[in-house]
Design a protein around this motif. Structure first.
Motif, PDB file in Angstrom:
ATOM      1  N   VAL A  93     -14.330  30.408  25.122  1.00  0.00           N
ATOM      2  CA  VAL A  93     -14.539  28.978  24.874  1.00  0.00           C
ATOM      3  C   VAL A  93     -13.169  28.217  24.414  1.00  0.00           C
ATOM      4  O   VAL A  93     -12.686  28.802  23.420  1.00  0.00           O
ATOM      5  CB  VAL A  93     -15.604  28.809  23.809  1.00  0.00           C
ATOM      6  CG1 VAL A  93     -15.763  27.115  23.440  1.00  0.00           C
ATOM      7  CG2 VAL A  93     -16.949  29.417  24.319  1.00  0.00           C
ATOM      8  N   GLN A  94     -12.874  27.259  25.022  1.00  0.00           N
ATOM      9  CA  GLN A  94     -11.576  26.611  24.519  1.00  0.00           C
ATOM     10  C   GLN A  94     -11.941  25.159  24.178  1.00  0.00           C
ATOM     11  O   GLN A  94     -12.176  24.430  25.083  1.00  0.00           O
ATOM     12  CB  GLN A  94     -10.488  26.367  25.782  1.00  0.00           C
ATOM     13  CG  GLN A  94      -9.318  25.915  25.626  1.00  0.00           C
ATOM     14  CD  GLN A  94      -8.326  25.881  26.658  1.00  0.00           C
ATOM     15  OE1 GLN A  94      -8.843  25.936  27.656  1.00  0.00           O
ATOM     16  NE2 GLN A  94      -7.032  26.070  26.404  1.00  0.00           N
ATOM     17  N   PRO A  95     -11.976  24.774  22.763  1.00  0.00           N
ATOM     18  CA  PRO A  95     -12.229  23.666  22.238  1.00  0.00           C
ATOM     19  C   PRO A  95     -11.142  22.631  22.500  1.00  0.00           C
ATOM     20  O   PRO A  95      -9.961  23.081  22.377  1.00  0.00           O
ATOM     21  CB  PRO A  95     -12.589  23.758  20.873  1.00  0.00           C
ATOM     22  CG  PRO A  95     -12.061  25.015  20.386  1.00  0.00           C
ATOM     23  CD  PRO A  95     -11.871  25.786  21.822  1.00  0.00           C
ATOM     24  N   TYR A  96     -11.200  21.459  22.574  1.00  0.00           N
ATOM     25  CA  TYR A  96     -10.039  20.557  22.573  1.00  0.00           C
ATOM     26  C   TYR A  96     -10.659  18.994  21.954  1.00  0.00           C
ATOM     27  O   TYR A  96     -11.950  18.659  21.911  1.00  0.00           O
ATOM     28  CB  TYR A  96      -9.986  20.160  24.101  1.00  0.00           C
ATOM     29  CG  TYR A  96     -10.905  19.493  25.021  1.00  0.00           C
ATOM     30  CD1 TYR A  96     -11.139  18.197  25.025  1.00  0.00           C
ATOM     31  CD2 TYR A  96     -11.908  20.425  25.811  1.00  0.00           C
ATOM     32  CE1 TYR A  96     -12.088  17.646  25.805  1.00  0.00           C
ATOM     33  CE2 TYR A  96     -12.591  19.779  26.323  1.00  0.00           C
ATOM     34  CZ  TYR A  96     -12.901  18.490  26.560  1.00  0.00           C
ATOM     35  OH  TYR A  96     -13.809  17.876  27.515  1.00  0.00           O
ATOM     36  N   PHE A  97      -9.715  18.313  21.639  1.00  0.00           N
ATOM     37  CA  PHE A  97      -9.802  17.038  21.040  1.00  0.00           C
ATOM     38  C   PHE A  97      -9.259  15.883  22.205  1.00  0.00           C
ATOM     39  O   PHE A  97      -7.975  16.524  22.381  1.00  0.00           O
ATOM     40  CB  PHE A  97      -9.300  16.904  19.740  1.00  0.00           C
ATOM     41  CG  PHE A  97      -9.034  15.471  19.140  1.00  0.00           C
ATOM     42  CD1 PHE A  97     -10.144  14.791  18.673  1.00  0.00           C
ATOM     43  CD2 PHE A  97      -7.868  15.017  19.409  1.00  0.00           C
ATOM     44  CE1 PHE A  97      -9.982  13.375  18.514  1.00  0.00           C
ATOM     45  CE2 PHE A  97      -7.590  13.557  18.930  1.00  0.00           C
ATOM     46  CZ  PHE A  97      -8.680  12.708  18.560  1.00  0.00           C
ATOM     47  N   THR A  98      -9.479  14.822  22.224  1.00  0.00           N
ATOM     48  CA  THR A  98      -8.799  13.923  23.252  1.00  0.00           C
ATOM     49  C   THR A  98      -8.656  12.493  22.794  1.00  0.00           C
ATOM     50  O   THR A  98      -9.658  12.147  22.228  1.00  0.00           O
ATOM     51  CB  THR A  98      -9.325  14.093  24.720  1.00  0.00           C
ATOM     52  OG1 THR A  98      -8.842  13.200  25.482  1.00  0.00           O
ATOM     53  CG2 THR A  98     -10.939  13.675  24.768  1.00  0.00           C
ATOM     54  N   THR A  99      -7.898  12.007  23.261  1.00  0.00           N
ATOM     55  CA  THR A  99      -7.793  10.648  22.954  1.00  0.00           C
ATOM     56  C   THR A  99      -6.854   9.764  23.996  1.00  0.00           C
ATOM     57  O   THR A  99      -5.914  10.526  24.764  1.00  0.00           O
ATOM     58  CB  THR A  99      -7.123   9.980  21.534  1.00  0.00           C
ATOM     59  OG1 THR A  99      -7.237   8.818  21.294  1.00  0.00           O
ATOM     60  CG2 THR A  99      -5.833  10.458  21.330  1.00  0.00           C
ATOM     61  N   GLY A 100      -6.955   8.502  24.296  1.00  0.00           N
ATOM     62  CA  GLY A 100      -6.317   7.954  25.482  1.00  0.00           C
ATOM     63  C   GLY A 100      -6.637   6.282  25.517  1.00  0.00           C
ATOM     64  O   GLY A 100      -7.544   5.800  24.647  1.00  0.00           O
ATOM     65  N   GLY A 101      -6.307   5.963  26.671  1.00  0.00           N
ATOM     66  CA  GLY A 101      -6.805   4.423  26.990  1.00  0.00           C
ATOM     67  C   GLY A 101      -6.340   4.119  28.628  1.00  0.00           C
ATOM     68  O   GLY A 101      -5.982   4.915  29.211  1.00  0.00           O
ATOM     69  N   GLY A 102      -7.182   3.184  28.802  1.00  0.00           N
ATOM     70  CA  GLY A 102      -7.228   2.874  30.330  1.00  0.00           C
ATOM     71  C   GLY A 102      -7.970   1.555  30.457  1.00  0.00           C
ATOM     72  O   GLY A 102      -8.075   0.659  29.460  1.00  0.00           O
ATOM     73  N   PHE A 103      -8.437   1.140  31.560  1.00  0.00           N
ATOM     74  CA  PHE A 103      -8.974  -0.052  31.982  1.00  0.00           C
ATOM     75  C   PHE A 103     -10.546   0.233  32.047  1.00  0.00           C
ATOM     76  O   PHE A 103     -10.848   1.456  32.646  1.00  0.00           O
ATOM     77  CB  PHE A 103      -8.464  -0.645  33.051  1.00  0.00           C
ATOM     78  CG  PHE A 103      -7.036  -1.105  32.773  1.00  0.00           C
ATOM     79  CD1 PHE A 103      -7.006  -2.323  31.899  1.00  0.00           C
ATOM     80  CD2 PHE A 103      -5.951  -0.406  32.862  1.00  0.00           C
ATOM     81  CE1 PHE A 103      -5.689  -2.747  31.425  1.00  0.00           C
ATOM     82  CE2 PHE A 103      -4.758  -0.686  32.526  1.00  0.00           C
ATOM     83  CZ  PHE A 103      -4.420  -1.925  31.863  1.00  0.00           C
ATOM     84  N   TYR A 104     -11.493  -0.598  32.023  1.00  0.00           N
ATOM     85  CA  TYR A 104     -12.867  -0.509  32.190  1.00  0.00           C
ATOM     86  C   TYR A 104     -13.127  -1.929  33.087  1.00  0.00           C
ATOM     87  O   TYR A 104     -12.497  -2.929  32.971  1.00  0.00           O
ATOM     88  CB  TYR A 104     -13.377  -0.732  30.843  1.00  0.00           C
ATOM     89  CG  TYR A 104     -13.757  -1.878  30.221  1.00  0.00           C
ATOM     90  CD1 TYR A 104     -14.820  -2.673  30.449  1.00  0.00           C
ATOM     91  CD2 TYR A 104     -12.750  -2.321  29.495  1.00  0.00           C
ATOM     92  CE1 TYR A 104     -14.912  -3.948  29.954  1.00  0.00           C
ATOM     93  CE2 TYR A 104     -12.942  -3.358  28.566  1.00  0.00           C
ATOM     94  CZ  TYR A 104     -13.877  -4.304  29.016  1.00  0.00           C
ATOM     95  OH  TYR A 104     -14.208  -5.611  28.385  1.00  0.00           O
ATOM     96  N   ARG A 105     -14.287  -1.774  33.794  1.00  0.00           N
ATOM     97  CA  ARG A 105     -14.790  -3.044  34.576  1.00  0.00           C
ATOM     98  C   ARG A 105     -16.506  -2.913  34.215  1.00  0.00           C
ATOM     99  O   ARG A 105     -17.107  -1.769  34.421  1.00  0.00           O
ATOM    100  CB  ARG A 105     -14.791  -2.830  35.890  1.00  0.00           C
ATOM    101  CG  ARG A 105     -15.306  -4.030  36.674  1.00  0.00           C
ATOM    102  CD  ARG A 105     -14.503  -4.513  37.939  1.00  0.00           C
ATOM    103  NE  ARG A 105     -15.020  -5.462  38.640  1.00  0.00           N
ATOM    104  CZ  ARG A 105     -14.651  -6.935  38.307  1.00  0.00           C
ATOM    105  NH1 ARG A 105     -13.858  -7.190  37.454  1.00  0.00           N
ATOM    106  NH2 ARG A 105     -15.077  -7.876  39.007  1.00  0.00           N
ATOM    107  N   GLU A 106     -16.964  -3.916  33.633  1.00  0.00           N
ATOM    108  CA  GLU A 106     -18.496  -4.002  33.124  1.00  0.00           C
ATOM    109  C   GLU A 106     -19.057  -5.029  34.018  1.00  0.00           C
ATOM    110  O   GLU A 106     -18.321  -6.137  34.215  1.00  0.00           O
ATOM    111  CB  GLU A 106     -18.562  -4.247  31.740  1.00  0.00           C
ATOM    112  CG  GLU A 106     -19.883  -4.376  31.190  1.00  0.00           C
ATOM    113  CD  GLU A 106     -19.837  -4.554  29.861  1.00  0.00           C
ATOM    114  OE1 GLU A 106     -20.311  -3.854  29.037  1.00  0.00           O
ATOM    115  OE2 GLU A 106     -19.511  -5.854  29.538  1.00  0.00           O
TER     116      GLU A 106
END
Length: 163
Positions: A93-106
């Motif tokens: 098992v390889q745990p990870y934490f992630t953060t980032g950003g981008g664009f959305y369309r709703e």
């Protein structure tokens, strides 16, 4: 003079060992899951990543259809993320934490909104056989501007192939 040469040679060797690039690894994931805000709906997408020992970078795309009856908008996201992960799997098992950003369309009926969407989350990559892994991921997206629902929560499971 010999001591100076020995010291310089020692520093060059130390920087050579420490500064030597480690093997870059890449992976691709296809996933399905659920966008849980405001109602549970199918989410599907893919991610492509590349990283070194502990730090990895990925691009991710996800799409969730609208549900007019429930008042739940469709949501498409595209983001670039940084992952901090264990250097090797621990008991597969390889745990990870992630953060980032981008664009959305709703989109919901006549309502359409596009904007910036930072995200944060984490998960695990579970070794299956050879380069195949199961990836389980949870994300929280903070939709900007005039989004109908923010934050939005998503969970997924997918097949991950490392190469």
């Amino acid at each position: 003079m010999t001591r100076v040469r020995t010291a310089i040679l020692g520093l060059v060797l130390a920087f050579g060992v420490v500064g030597a690039p480690s093997t870059a690894r890449a992976d691709i994931t296809g996933f399905i899951g659920a966008t849980m805000t405001p109602e549970n709906r199918l989410a599907s997408g893919f991610s492509v990543g590349m990283g070194l020992l502990v730090v990895a970078f990925e691009f991710e795309y996800s799409s969730t259809p609208e549900d007019l009856a429930a008042g739940a908008p469709s949501l498409r996201t595209g983001s670039g993320n940084v992952l901090l992960q264990t250097p090797i799997p621990v008991f597969g098992v390889q745990p990870y934490f992630t953060t980032g950003g981008g664009f959305y369309r709703e989109v919901l009926g006549a309502h359409e909104q596009t904007g910036f969407a930072p995200n944060i989350g984490g998960g695990v990559k579970i070794s299956l056989a050879g380069p195949l892994r199961l990836r389980v991921d949870y994300r929280i997206f903070t939709l900007g501007d005039d989004a109908l629902y923010s934050p939005t929560h998503r969970i997924y499971a997918g097949l991950n192939v490392a190469f």
